[in-house]
Design an enzyme around this catalytic site. Structure first.
Site, PDB file in Angstrom:
ATOM      1  N   LYS A  84       0.858  -1.183   0.000  1.00 17.71           N
ATOM      2  CA  LYS A  84       0.000   0.000   0.000  1.00 17.71           C
ATOM      3  C   LYS A  84       0.896   1.236   0.000  1.00 17.71           C
ATOM      4  O   LYS A  84       1.813   1.366   0.834  1.00 17.71           O
ATOM      5  CB  LYS A  84      -0.863  -0.026   1.262  1.00 17.71           C
ATOM      6  CG  LYS A  84      -2.225   0.589   1.099  1.00 17.71           C
ATOM      7  CD  LYS A  84      -3.049   0.304   2.349  1.00 17.71           C
ATOM      8  CE  LYS A  84      -4.451   0.805   2.233  1.00 17.71           C
ATOM      9  NZ  LYS A  84      -5.178   0.703   3.510  1.00 17.71           N
TER      10      LYS A  84
HETATM   11  O1  G3P Z   1      -8.168   1.223   4.703  1.00 17.08           O
HETATM   12  C1  G3P Z   1      -8.273   2.509   5.149  1.00 17.08           C
HETATM   13  C2  G3P Z   1      -9.629   3.149   5.103  1.00 17.08           C
HETATM   14  O2  G3P Z   1     -10.642   2.227   4.909  1.00 17.08           O
HETATM   15  C3  G3P Z   1      -9.817   4.086   6.254  1.00 17.08           C
HETATM   16  O3  G3P Z   1     -11.082   4.108   6.801  1.00 17.08           O
HETATM   17  O4  G3P Z   1     -12.667   4.653   8.592  1.00 17.08           O
HETATM   18  O5  G3P Z   1     -10.266   5.353   8.819  1.00 17.08           O
HETATM   19  O6  G3P Z   1     -11.765   6.490   7.183  1.00 17.08           O
HETATM   20  P1  G3P Z   1     -11.465   5.215   7.903  1.00 17.08           P
END
Ligand code: G3P
Length: 220
Positions: A84
């Site tokens: 990533k």
């Molecule tokens: O994989 C990272 C992404 O899904 C982040 O999610 O909930 O931290 O905005 P969030």
């Protein structure tokens, strides 16, 4: 259509993997922090639970550092770990170099269709638009998925998969799939919400109760 889990909690991954429909897992530095465990140990465990692509994020901010980290991760971790990379100019250059070496990447922190397009051009395997974080600003994250998919339609040669991330509720998942996103990564809670329905539970209870009567009558 791919369903990924967005967590570094191995117990949760094991639980959902048992359902037989888990295609991959995404992690990020915040999820690793939340797990309270060693980065490589936890990613390695995840990669042994789920056969699909497991995203492990680099933290260098320059191309050379990103590529170096990526190569070390590829060397030390199971084959199904993919890299990533943040969507920056340095990340694009790293993505290009990694793709030329045949290493799969997931370009993350995407907030515009142009970022997605550039990452695809650099050879990204996945691009990750963060739709919930766009919603959090008062804009419409699903609109970004629609824009990216429309752009992709113009260029059938693009092989990069659109991985909708930052999912906040079950409707996000369904909407992303209806818009044609290839993959959605979601927290475990949302995976559980997707399968659960009170009428299913009520129906099972009633069927089991009636079946008891059938058994009692010796008709089973
Ligand atoms: O994989 C990272 C992404 O899904 C982040 O999610 O909930 O931290 O905005 P969030």
């Amino acid at each position: 259509m791919e369903f990924f889990l967005d967590t570094a909690d191995v117990d949760e991954i094991r639980e959902i993997a048992q359902w037989g429909i888990l295609d991959g897992v995404t992690t990020n530095p915040s999820l690793i922090k939340k797990s309270g465990r060693d980065f490589k140990t936890v990613v390695s465990e995840i990669a042994n639970i789920c056969a699909g692509p497991i995203s492990a994020e680099v933290t260098s901010m320059n191309t050379e550092g990103m590529v170096k980290e990526a190569l070390a991760l590829k060397n030390e971790l199971p084959e199904n770990v993919i890299i990533k990379v943040p969507c920056t100019p340095e990340g694009l250059a790293a993505t290009k170099q990694l793709s030329e070496r045949g290493i799969s990447t997931n370009v993350t922190l995407i907030f515009s269709a142009s970022q997605a397009l550039l990452a695809a051009k650099a050879g990204a395997t996945y691009v990750s638009p963060f739709i919930g974080r766009i919603d959090d600003t008062g804009a419409d994250g699903l609109q970004l998925i629609a824009e990216i998919m429309t752009t992709w339609e113009q260029y059938p040669s693009i092989k990069t998969k659109v991985l909708a991330a930052s999912i906040r509720h079950p409707t996000h998942v369904l909407s992303c799939m209806q818009l044609g996103a290839h993959t959605v990564t979601m927290p475990t809670k949302i995976f559980r919400q997707l399968i659960s329905h009170p009428l299913t539970d009520k129906g099972i209870k009633a069927f089991l109760k009636d079946w008891e009567e059938v058994e009692k009558a010796g008709h089973a």
